[in-house]
Scaffold this motif. Sequence first.
Motif, PDB file in Angstrom:
ATOM      1  N   ASP A 126      97.237  51.668  51.042  1.00  0.00           N
ATOM      2  CA  ASP A 126      98.661  51.711  51.070  1.00  0.00           C
ATOM      3  C   ASP A 126      98.882  50.809  52.651  1.00  0.00           C
ATOM      4  O   ASP A 126      99.733  51.164  53.259  1.00  0.00           O
ATOM      5  N   PHE A 127      98.650  49.623  52.587  1.00  0.00           N
ATOM      6  CA  PHE A 127      98.600  48.964  54.016  1.00  0.00           C
ATOM      7  C   PHE A 127     100.318  48.658  54.178  1.00  0.00           C
ATOM      8  O   PHE A 127     100.442  48.736  55.124  1.00  0.00           O
ATOM      9  N   SER A 128     100.924  48.246  53.064  1.00  0.00           N
ATOM     10  CA  SER A 128     102.289  47.947  53.395  1.00  0.00           C
ATOM     11  C   SER A 128     103.062  48.918  53.964  1.00  0.00           C
ATOM     12  O   SER A 128     103.822  48.956  54.807  1.00  0.00           O
ATOM     13  N   GLU A 129     102.808  50.233  53.466  1.00  0.00           N
ATOM     14  CA  GLU A 129     103.476  51.639  53.909  1.00  0.00           C
ATOM     15  C   GLU A 129     103.097  51.707  55.144  1.00  0.00           C
ATOM     16  O   GLU A 129     104.065  52.320  55.995  1.00  0.00           O
ATOM     17  N   LEU A 140     111.564  48.788  64.989  1.00  0.00           N
ATOM     18  CA  LEU A 140     111.444  47.451  64.790  1.00  0.00           C
ATOM     19  C   LEU A 140     111.865  46.917  63.216  1.00  0.00           C
ATOM     20  O   LEU A 140     111.611  47.534  62.430  1.00  0.00           O
ATOM     21  N   GLY A 141     112.737  45.924  63.347  1.00  0.00           N
ATOM     22  CA  GLY A 141     112.936  45.157  62.075  1.00  0.00           C
ATOM     23  C   GLY A 141     111.850  44.449  61.317  1.00  0.00           C
ATOM     24  O   GLY A 141     110.762  44.130  62.336  1.00  0.00           O
ATOM     25  N   PRO A 142     111.799  44.345  60.031  1.00  0.00           N
ATOM     26  CA  PRO A 142     110.548  43.672  59.689  1.00  0.00           C
ATOM     27  C   PRO A 142     110.255  42.256  59.889  1.00  0.00           C
ATOM     28  O   PRO A 142     109.084  41.699  59.850  1.00  0.00           O
ATOM     29  N   ALA A 170     108.205  41.986  50.161  1.00  0.00           N
ATOM     30  CA  ALA A 170     109.395  43.031  49.847  1.00  0.00           C
ATOM     31  C   ALA A 170     110.135  43.631  50.813  1.00  0.00           C
ATOM     32  O   ALA A 170     111.406  43.820  51.023  1.00  0.00           O
ATOM     33  N   LEU A 171     109.296  44.082  51.906  1.00  0.00           N
ATOM     34  CA  LEU A 171     109.642  44.816  53.161  1.00  0.00           C
ATOM     35  C   LEU A 171     110.510  43.543  53.958  1.00  0.00           C
ATOM     36  O   LEU A 171     110.957  44.087  54.935  1.00  0.00           O
ATOM     37  N   GLY A 172     110.253  42.311  53.791  1.00  0.00           N
ATOM     38  CA  GLY A 172     110.558  41.183  54.503  1.00  0.00           C
ATOM     39  C   GLY A 172     109.766  40.905  55.789  1.00  0.00           C
ATOM     40  O   GLY A 172     110.113  40.187  56.632  1.00  0.00           O
ATOM     41  N   ILE A 173     108.593  41.020  55.345  1.00  0.00           N
ATOM     42  CA  ILE A 173     107.389  40.814  56.380  1.00  0.00           C
ATOM     43  C   ILE A 173     106.924  39.422  55.810  1.00  0.00           C
ATOM     44  O   ILE A 173     106.201  39.406  54.730  1.00  0.00           O
ATOM     45  N   ALA A 174     106.757  38.539  56.759  1.00  0.00           N
ATOM     46  CA  ALA A 174     106.020  37.297  56.486  1.00  0.00           C
ATOM     47  C   ALA A 174     104.746  37.158  56.535  1.00  0.00           C
ATOM     48  O   ALA A 174     103.809  38.048  57.213  1.00  0.00           O
TER      49      ALA A 174
END
Length: 277
Positions: A126-129, A140-142, A170-174
């Motif tokens: 569940d890395f992105s989570e 913090l924002g993504p 999808a979360l906005g993380i590069a």
Amino acid sequence: QRIARLRENVEAPPAAPSAELSLVRYIESSVNTALAAGEFTLHLQPKLRLKDNRLIGAEALLRWNSAAHGPLSPALFIPILERSGLTARVSDWVLQETARLVQVLGSAGIELPVAFNASAADLRGDFSERVRQALERHALGPQRVEVEVTETSVIGDCGSAAAALASLRALGIAVSVDDFGTGYSTLAYLRAFPLDVLKIDRSFITGLTDNPVDRQIVDSVITLARALGLHTVAEGVETEQQLEALRALGCDSVQGYLIARPLPIEAFIAFVRGWTP
Ligand code: C2E
Ligand code: MG
Ligand code: MG
Ligand code: MG
């Protein structure tokens, strides 16, 4: 008799010198206590955008100052931990500490995003989570964190790595591909994986100004990245000549000792404050 000989071979001690072997054992057995003892820190190395000479972010690089062995390089201990499946606690610490440093930078009026390095194993599960929760915990924002992965870590493990990267984006993380050009991989993954940045490996930058082959490779990588809509960062820029060559080839950003070494947070803040584009 042959079987006995084979068995002897199998059970013979490995060829590694015993000092090396004991360092491997030390790393494997003391990583968790070292984390708890505060032996790990993250240093920050700035990234410079060439078109306007502005700092556009930083990379967080792990440092282990071991009580028993002094400073240990991540180039040494990360692969050892990866091979023994021991990266989980360290990776979690890196994530939390990156988020904390981004918050510290914010308090100092510095809004730069910080990229951290992820191992292949991190991308399973569940890395992105976990990243989302770390951002939430630190308010913090993504756009404030980025993730660097090597080609080999995503290729080896197609399905789940692609899914992890897709949910990060999808979360906005590069997402950056680190050490681009050094993995044993096809280019097909550039089509299959959702990416934002290609980091051109230092080994190509070293030869840039006097090796025509390296120059051609860097030129081609930049052209390819452009065509795919990816941002390019050159790693390991050490000389003014390399920087000017990269500018001429249309590379977007650079990172390396010429700009700054990886710095402890206070020194990084001072560096950013002293920077004039
Ligand atoms: P990387 O992500 O490709 O990081 C770039 C490496 O090049 C860093 O080495 C950095 O200190 C070094 N470097 C930067 N500029 C220059 C330069 O101008 N000249 C030279 N000669 N070197 C330069 P470092 O910090 O020893 O890290 C080595 C590798 O260890 C990293 O390569 C990365 O793959 C891994 N690593 C570091 N921190 C972490 C982490 O928190 N998690 C994971 N999974 N891996 C990490
Ligand atoms: Mg990196
Ligand atoms: Mg790199
Ligand atoms: Mg590299």
